[in-house]
Write a protein that holds these residues in place. Structure first.
Motif, mmCIF file in Angstrom:
data_model
loop_
_atom_site.group_PDB
_atom_site.id
_atom_site.type_symbol
_atom_site.label_atom_id
_atom_site.label_comp_id
_atom_site.label_asym_id
_atom_site.label_seq_id
_atom_site.Cartn_x
_atom_site.Cartn_y
_atom_site.Cartn_z
ATOM 1 N N ALA A 139 0.814 -0.862 0.071
ATOM 2 C CA ALA A 139 -0.881 -0.216 0.043
ATOM 3 C C ALA A 139 1.030 1.836 0.028
ATOM 4 C CB ALA A 139 -0.907 0.072 1.684
ATOM 5 N N ALA A 140 1.775 1.482 0.613
ATOM 6 C CA ALA A 140 3.065 2.581 0.616
ATOM 7 C C ALA A 140 3.477 3.067 -0.898
ATOM 8 C CB ALA A 140 3.790 2.143 1.628
ATOM 9 N N ALA A 141 3.421 0.799 -1.077
ATOM 10 C CA ALA A 141 4.287 1.834 -2.627
ATOM 11 C C ALA A 141 3.814 2.297 -3.168
ATOM 12 C CB ALA A 141 4.838 0.545 -3.365
ATOM 13 N N ALA A 142 1.951 1.901 -3.458
ATOM 14 C CA ALA A 142 1.006 2.016 -4.796
ATOM 15 C C ALA A 142 0.981 3.903 -3.814
ATOM 16 C CB ALA A 142 -0.111 1.542 -4.182
ATOM 17 N N LYS A 170 0.951 7.421 -6.284
ATOM 18 C CA LYS A 170 -0.437 8.239 -5.700
ATOM 19 C C LYS A 170 -1.310 7.613 -5.781
ATOM 20 C CE LYS A 170 1.519 12.353 -5.027
ATOM 21 N NZ LYS A 170 2.431 12.201 -4.014
ATOM 22 N N ALA A 171 -1.522 6.313 -6.387
ATOM 23 C CA ALA A 171 -2.822 5.682 -6.251
ATOM 24 C C ALA A 171 -3.881 5.832 -5.304
ATOM 25 C CB ALA A 171 -2.745 3.929 -5.873
ATOM 26 N N ARG A 172 -5.344 5.854 -5.959
ATOM 27 C CA ARG A 172 -6.355 6.403 -5.237
ATOM 28 C C ARG A 172 -7.158 5.155 -4.220
ATOM 29 N NH1 ARG A 172 -8.348 8.505 -9.688
ATOM 30 N NH2 ARG A 172 -9.965 7.730 -9.755
ATOM 31 N N SER A 196 -9.259 0.810 4.854
ATOM 32 C CA SER A 196 -8.157 2.062 3.261
ATOM 33 C C SER A 196 -7.034 2.027 4.373
ATOM 34 C CB SER A 196 -9.210 3.322 4.121
ATOM 35 O OG SER A 196 -10.614 3.254 3.530
ATOM 36 N N TYR A 197 -5.878 2.612 3.685
ATOM 37 C CA TYR A 197 -4.840 2.596 4.154
ATOM 38 C C TYR A 197 -4.438 4.314 3.700
ATOM 39 C CZ TYR A 197 0.289 3.527 3.520
ATOM 40 O OH TYR A 197 1.187 3.933 3.906
ATOM 41 N N GLU A 198 -3.853 4.534 5.050
ATOM 42 C CA GLU A 198 -3.553 6.288 5.628
ATOM 43 C C GLU A 198 -2.077 5.772 5.815
ATOM 44 O OE1 GLU A 198 -5.386 8.084 5.437
ATOM 45 O OE2 GLU A 198 -7.668 6.563 5.479
ATOM 46 N N ALA A 199 -2.309 6.624 4.779
ATOM 47 C CA ALA A 199 -0.023 6.802 4.728
ATOM 48 C C ALA A 199 0.133 7.441 5.860
ATOM 49 C CB ALA A 199 0.096 8.449 3.738
ATOM 50 N N THR A 218 -1.531 4.895 -18.058
ATOM 51 C CA THR A 218 0.125 4.669 -17.798
ATOM 52 C C THR A 218 0.146 4.834 -16.327
ATOM 53 O OG1 THR A 218 0.329 6.172 -19.181
ATOM 54 C CG2 THR A 218 1.969 6.941 -17.803
ATOM 55 N N GLN A 219 -1.069 5.600 -15.158
ATOM 56 C CA GLN A 219 -0.736 5.534 -13.481
ATOM 57 C C GLN A 219 -0.109 3.868 -13.191
ATOM 58 O OE1 GLN A 219 -3.357 7.430 -11.813
ATOM 59 N NE2 GLN A 219 -1.999 7.769 -9.679
#
Length: 116
Positions: free
Chosen positions: A13-16, A20-22, A113-116, A48-49
């Motif tokens: 998740a951090a790498a995504a 700027k993965a949503r 949900s992933y929270e950075a 591309t993203q």
């Protein structure tokens, strides 16, 4: 379950998130699927993203000696799947994510949900 199994979804998740993965979601599939322990699902604005997110996940995990067992979808890059055994990553273009709606399909799975 090993320590790396617990850390892997967060690492992915951090790498995504780096690209700027949503709407990054982690589904706990333990006891629900015999295929994997976790799904990490995220969206992108363009093909591309989608590819850039997948490439970054592969690069970051490879640096730690973790390589996918299987990958598919790079050619069209509408839905790239990376299989790390205990964690399967689904990177979607937004429209395809809405169509396949894996979160609803696997509605019994605990979701966060992933929270950075």
């Amino acid at each position: 379950m090993t320590d790396i199994t617990n850390q892997l979804p967060e690492m992915i998740a951090a790498a995504a998130d780096d690209k700027k993965a949503r709407d990054i979601v982690i589904l706990d599939m333990q006891g629900i699927s015999s295929v994997t322990d976790f799904f990490v699902i995220c969206s992108a604005n363009s093909t591309t993203q989608v590819a850039a997110i997948a490439d970054n996940i592969e690069e970051k995990l490879s640096e730690k000696g973790i390589n996918p067992l299987h990958k598919e979808g790079y050619r069209e890059a509408h839905w790239i799947l990376l299989d790390y055994g205990t964690c399967v990553v689904h990177i979607f273009i937004e429209e395809d994510r809405n169509f396949y709606n894996l979160e609803r399909l696997w509605g019994d799975a605990q979701s966060r949900s992933y929270e950075a």
